[in-house]
Write an enzyme that holds these catalytic residues in place. Sequence first.
Site: not given
Length: 216
Positions: A13, A15
């Site tokens: 991922d 953020d």
Amino acid sequence: MTQTVHARAVLLDMDGTLVDSTAAVERIWLAWAKPHGLDPEHVLSVIHGRQGHQSMAILLPERDHAINIAENASMLANEAKDVDGVIAIAGADVLLEALLPHPHAIVTSADVALMNSRMGAAELIVPATTVTAENVTRSKPDPEGFLLGAKTLGVDPADCVVFEDSGAGIQAAHAAGMRVIGVGAHAVAHDPEYHVTDLTQVAVVATDGGFELAVG
């Protein structure tokens, strides 16, 4: 205690996992929420890990989703311009460099422009393989993005390890049949198989068959 995690590919991922964009994300979302009279705490509990239009649908369930799609496009464009305060998660640069010889990809709810903007602001390498908002029809917590990442890399989902910070992302990874290394304080509540405070606690160890992750 250091744990050894066997993997053939890593899916990351962005953020909250590779970049700390909390200030920018919350600044833009709270500005969006204010005219709607939404509770800021509730808004912040919903938005992380999801595509914007899905968060809007949860926060304003009676609204025409076409409005969400249009507003999300505008929000993404604004987010790509607003990188004030966006920095790398500690250890992200070293981890990405160590993964260069091995199968890995970003799987993010951001679009390409926003991904490049935030990774650039954090001075991080963008992997050659990415899965962004343009590539999926359903966002996390749906597993579509992680499954597409595994397929693109040619690796069975069970052999992938996911780095995630949000509940929606961890749920998506588990739904894809993948193991999760949770990153940051909030990840613990969502039952990742492993957990680190930041990415300085992860090392990539080359092996005859590929690589392993030393966690802890």
